[in-house]
Design a protein around this motif. Structure first.
Motif, short mmCIF file in Angstrom:
data_model
loop_
_atom_site.label_atom_id
_atom_site.label_comp_id
_atom_site.label_asym_id
_atom_site.label_seq_id
_atom_site.Cartn_x
_atom_site.Cartn_y
_atom_site.Cartn_z
N ASN A 179 -9.15 3.83 1.05
CA ASN A 179 -8.65 3.74 -0.31
C ASN A 179 -7.22 4.25 -0.45
O ASN A 179 -6.82 4.63 -1.53
CB ASN A 179 -9.58 4.50 -1.26
N LEU A 180 -6.44 4.23 0.63
CA LEU A 180 -5.06 4.68 0.55
C LEU A 180 -4.13 3.49 0.40
O LEU A 180 -4.24 2.52 1.13
CB LEU A 180 -4.67 5.45 1.83
N THR A 181 -3.21 3.58 -0.54
CA THR A 181 -2.14 2.59 -0.61
C THR A 181 -1.17 2.88 0.53
O THR A 181 -1.24 3.94 1.17
CB THR A 181 -1.39 2.69 -1.95
N ILE A 182 -0.23 2.00 0.76
CA ILE A 182 0.73 2.24 1.83
C ILE A 182 1.56 3.50 1.54
O ILE A 182 1.87 4.27 2.45
CB ILE A 182 1.63 1.01 2.08
N GLY A 204 -4.92 -8.07 -5.25
CA GLY A 204 -4.95 -6.62 -5.06
C GLY A 204 -3.89 -6.14 -4.08
O GLY A 204 -2.98 -6.88 -3.71
N ILE A 205 -4.03 -4.92 -3.69
CA ILE A 205 -3.09 -4.34 -2.72
C ILE A 205 -3.85 -3.91 -1.47
O ILE A 205 -5.05 -3.66 -1.51
CB ILE A 205 -2.32 -3.15 -3.32
N ARG A 206 -3.13 -3.87 -0.38
CA ARG A 206 -3.73 -3.46 0.89
C ARG A 206 -4.16 -2.00 0.81
O ARG A 206 -3.50 -1.18 0.19
CB ARG A 206 -2.74 -3.65 2.02
N ARG A 207 -5.27 -1.71 1.49
CA ARG A 207 -5.79 -0.35 1.50
C ARG A 207 -5.93 0.13 2.94
O ARG A 207 -6.31 -0.62 3.83
CB ARG A 207 -7.15 -0.27 0.81
N TYR A 208 -5.63 1.39 3.12
CA TYR A 208 -5.69 2.02 4.44
C TYR A 208 -6.67 3.17 4.39
O TYR A 208 -7.02 3.65 3.32
CB TYR A 208 -4.31 2.54 4.83
N ARG A 220 -4.97 -8.33 2.34
CA ARG A 220 -4.70 -8.07 0.93
C ARG A 220 -5.76 -8.82 0.13
O ARG A 220 -5.82 -10.05 0.18
CB ARG A 220 -3.31 -8.56 0.55
#
Length: 135
Positions: free
Chosen positions: A7-10, A42-46, A38
């Protein structure tokens, strides 16, 4: 139910790994770090494993490993290839020792040149500049 481990954004990943966002993107371009899909809209999650991987890369860089060598270390990261990892480290150690020897020779030469400058008298050209011109 969402997986909070991923659940981390870049930006949050960069902060967790103590690097900037461009470092993350650079590692992705070099194939050292995965680029998550992606989700639509939405946005990529790390995840935490990604932050650990980035910290590993930075630690290896601080030891002098280049990105190609780090990629090889990452391929060996399961812990069952200790002999191969050791050989990489032995090569790096030899490189470091060679660089240290070079630095010691440079130090010795510079000490002599600086000393010559302090002993310099009269209207003769600077010994340091003269030695560099005639090297």
């Amino acid at each position: 139910m969402p997986d909070h481990r991923e659940n981390l954004t870049i930006g949050a990943l960069a902060k967790a790994a103590n690097v900037n966002v461009e470092t993350i993107r650079f590692y992705q371009r070099k194939g050292l770090l995965r680029e998550p899909d992606r989700p639509y809209g939405g946005i990529r999650r790390y995840g935490g494993a990604d932050a650990t991987r980035v910290r590993f890369i930075k630690s290896a860089q601080r030891l002098g490993f280049n990105l190609e060598e780090i990629a090889e270390l990452l391929r060996l990261e399961d812990g069952t290839h200790c002999a191969q990892a050791s050989r990489l480290a032995e090569h790096k150690l030899a490189d470091v020792r060679n660089k240290l020897a070079d630095l010691m020779r440079m130090e010795s030469a510079l000490v002599a040149l600086v000393s010559a400058c302090y002993r310099h008298q009269g209207n003769v050209s600077c010994p340091l500049i003269a030695s560099l011109l005639h090297a």
